[in-house]
Design a protein around this motif. Structure first.
Motif: not given
Lengths: 160, 474
Positions: A30, A38, A40-43, A45, A47-48, A60, A134, A137
């Motif tokens: 990335h 925004g 970045e947060h969803e990207l 997320n 992986a969560a 990643m 954004p 996920p």
């Protein structure tokens, strides 16, 4: 610790993510080129536990040298154009470029045009387009899984 | 949150004495910014005391004025930004290192550090994980960090420049785009500033609706920060537990306000959030469950010896340094400063009797910054619980009710601390919009506390502040 593991197990059972389909993998690098954070947060997320993209072969990686896909977020500011191109140059072939989010796609950008070198498409060949402000996920995961065949090639007889 | 703001013009020769007098009178620094005005730009200083907001102003004749950075060290980055963006020269601010500008000459932004075995480690602008772009230049001997030079503003989009000339009502969209995780706090600071310019006051429904949005934003951010801290020590079960709770909080945002980051929920002059009893009740139940499980996970962490061993005693920001730097938010509270823009029942919101959160041990270290967030998740849960039990009856309106201010100043407590937005108008349009976020206020302190730490602790120290780049760079 026990409670934490128990909760995570319960969560996993409750979500019941679909089993991975065709085996495959994509290593993602990335580069934030001027986002609002925004995407970045969803990207992250993705992986969560609720999405767990690792389950489908997505990961990643820390270096562009290890990457199959360059994931670009943001408008591509003048100041990030150089580092972005350097990251792309460092990637092995074959490689893919993904524009993640509306800004990277040049949609609804709010910025002084003098500060921009982008959108991404002006600098690099974009293979994967993930719109959204954004994108969620699941939209990110689906778009990347759809792109997997782009790097798949038949196995030659003599390499088996 | 706002008072009757008039501009106090100060003669250029009296700038330092006027600022000194304002500090003596109990004024606390909010921000400093420049307004371009041809050959002689104007410098504004926004301060706050027990009574309200004061805006001192002076003309920088031929673009020169006196620096006040020795009187108000918190204004360091503000003066550097005004220098780089608006070409104001501050006499006495030496050396004036580049902040927003990115000169090719490294001596313009790097602090010279010399001695046997001193070398530099360059990190970024691209980082190893999913992280915003920015450059860190460490001056180290072995693993020990002697000094850190920050070079941010790789994401500079000149949003303040874009805002100039726009219709007043469009200011909020620009402030919102500066940063997703602070979208509500930034756009609400902007909306409040514009409403005070127009002489508008929020009604009860709008106050309650906006408070719900601010606290929903804090909830998912604090959960994210605790997840990041667990990643920082390599404790994946904790990272995943808090990440899952954050996901639930963002789904709650979607259900309550229609967007996972609460985008487009703040408007100038009125509200957007309509909650029926059933939705509010359901949201209250999910909220309570998230907060309960976050408390449970936090207690688990407190018993994890290997986690705790990494958190205590590193990255210490002592109280004096936090005050000197003008640190805000959970960072300041973790250093024992009782400050919170939500305290004292700010007029446009609904925080009856709120007191700044008190961590168990305000030692100013990574452990304290983690602990204060755990306390604040409970506090936010309580505020939201009360508001969702008696949801606002409608979206709410801001109605004419006070004198129009000459400068609109809005101040909110973002998840990272006090955020200030100043708006000046001319002919119904924005003449100048300035957004000084909590991250902008706190970044200098990150560089301070890293000196003396070892390189492997930097990511952890950095995550304990968890500052944005987007709303600093703008």
């Amino acid at each position: 610790m026990y409670v934490m593991y128990k909760r995570l197990q319960q969560l996993r059972r409750g979500i019941a993510l679909p089993a991975p389909g065709v085996p495959g993998s994509l290593a993602l690098r990335h580069v934030d080129c001027g986002s609002c954070n925004g995407c970045e947060h969803e990207l992250a997320n993705a992986a969560a536990p609720h999405y767990d993209f690792g389950r489908y072969g997505l990961s990643m990686v820390a270096s562009p040298r290890h990457a199959d896909v360059l994931l670009i977020t943001g408008t591509v500011t003048r100041r990030m154009a150089g580092p972005l191109l350097a990251a792309y140059e460092a990637m092995p072939e074959p490689r893919l470029v993904a524009a993640l989010g509306n800004c990277a796609l040049g949609v609804d950008v709010i910025a002084n045009p003098d500060e921009l070198a982008g959108p991404a498409e002006d600098l690099l060949p974009v293979d994967i387009r993930i719109p959204g402000c954004p994108p969620s996920p699941s939209e990110i995961v689906e778009a990347l899984l759809d792109a997997m065949p782009l790097l798949r090639r038949p196995i030659r007889k003599d390499e088996a | 949150m706002t008072g009757q703001i008039a501009i106090e013009d100060v003669e250029p020769g009296d700038w330092r004495s006027a600022v000194g007098a304002a500090i003596q009178a109990g004024g606390q620094f909010d921000c400093l910014y420049a307004v371009p005005a041809g050959h002689d730009p104007v410098v504004r200083l926004v301060m706050r005391d027990g009574v309200g907001v004061r805006v001192l102003s002076t003309v920088a004749v031929a673009s020169r004025t006196d620096s006040i950075v020795d009187l108000l060290p918190a204004a360091e980055w503000d003066e550097r930004e005004a220098h780089d963006v608006h070409r104001v020269h501050f006499d006495g601010h030496e050396p004036m290192r580049a902040l927003v500008g990115h000169p090719a000459d490294r001596d313009a932004w790097i602090t010279p550090v010399e001695g046997p075995d001193v070398h530099e480690v360059a990190v970024g602008p691209i980082h190893a994980g999913v992280i915003e772009s920015g450059h860190f230049r460490f001056h180290v001997v072995g693993e020990r960090i002697l000094h850190l030079d920050l070079r941010l503003f790789y994401k500079h989009r000149d949003l303040e420049g874009v805002a100039a000339g726009l219709d007043l009502a469009r200011g909020v969209a620009v402030a919102q785009r500066s940063c997703a995780p602070c979208a509500v706090a930034n756009s609400l600071a902007c909306a409040t500033a514009i409403e005070s310019l127009m002489g508008l006051e929020p009604d009860e429904d709008l106050r309650r609706g906006r408070t719900i949005l601010l606290e929903l934003e804090r909830l998912y951010n604090h959960l994210h920060d605790l997840s990041a801290l667990c990643s920082g020590v390599g404790f994946d079960p904790g990272a995943m537990t808090f990440a899952a709770l954050k996901e639930r909080a963002q789904r709650l945002n979607l259900r309550v306000a229609g967007h996972r980051f609460l985008f487009d929920t703040i408007r100038t002059g009125g509200g957007t959030t309509v909650l029926d009893q059933a939705t509010a009740h359901e949201a209250g139940g999910e909220l309570a469950s998230i907060v309960r499980e976050a408390g449970e996970a936090w207690r688990t962490l407190t018993f994890m010896e290997s986690v705790q061993d990494r958190l205590g005693g590193i990255g210490i920001l002592d109280r004096d340094q936090a005050l000197r730097r003008g640190a805000v938010g959970p960072t300041a509270r973790a250093s024992g400063i009782r400050t919170d823009a939500r305290a004292g029942s700010p007029a446009g919101l609904w925080y009856p009797g709120l007191e700044p959160a008190r961590p168990d041990r305000p030692a100013g270290d990574v452990a304290a910054r983690a602990g204060v967030r755990a306390v604040e998740i409970e506090q936010t849960g309580a505020i939201l619980g009360e508001l969702l039990a008696r949801p606002p009856c409608g979206p709410g309106l801001a109605v004419a009710g006070r004198r129009q201010a000459a400068v609109g100043v809005g101040r909110t407590e973002s998840p990272r601390g006090a955020t200030v937005c100043c708006v000046e108008a001319a002919g119904g349009r924005i003449a100048r919009l300035h957004l000084r976020t909590a991250s902008f206020a706190n970044w200098p302190a990150v560089a301070d506390v890293v000196a003396g730490a070892i390189m492997p602790d930097f990511p952890l120290i950095n995550k304990s502040f968890e500052l944005c780049y987007a709303c600093v760079d703008r």
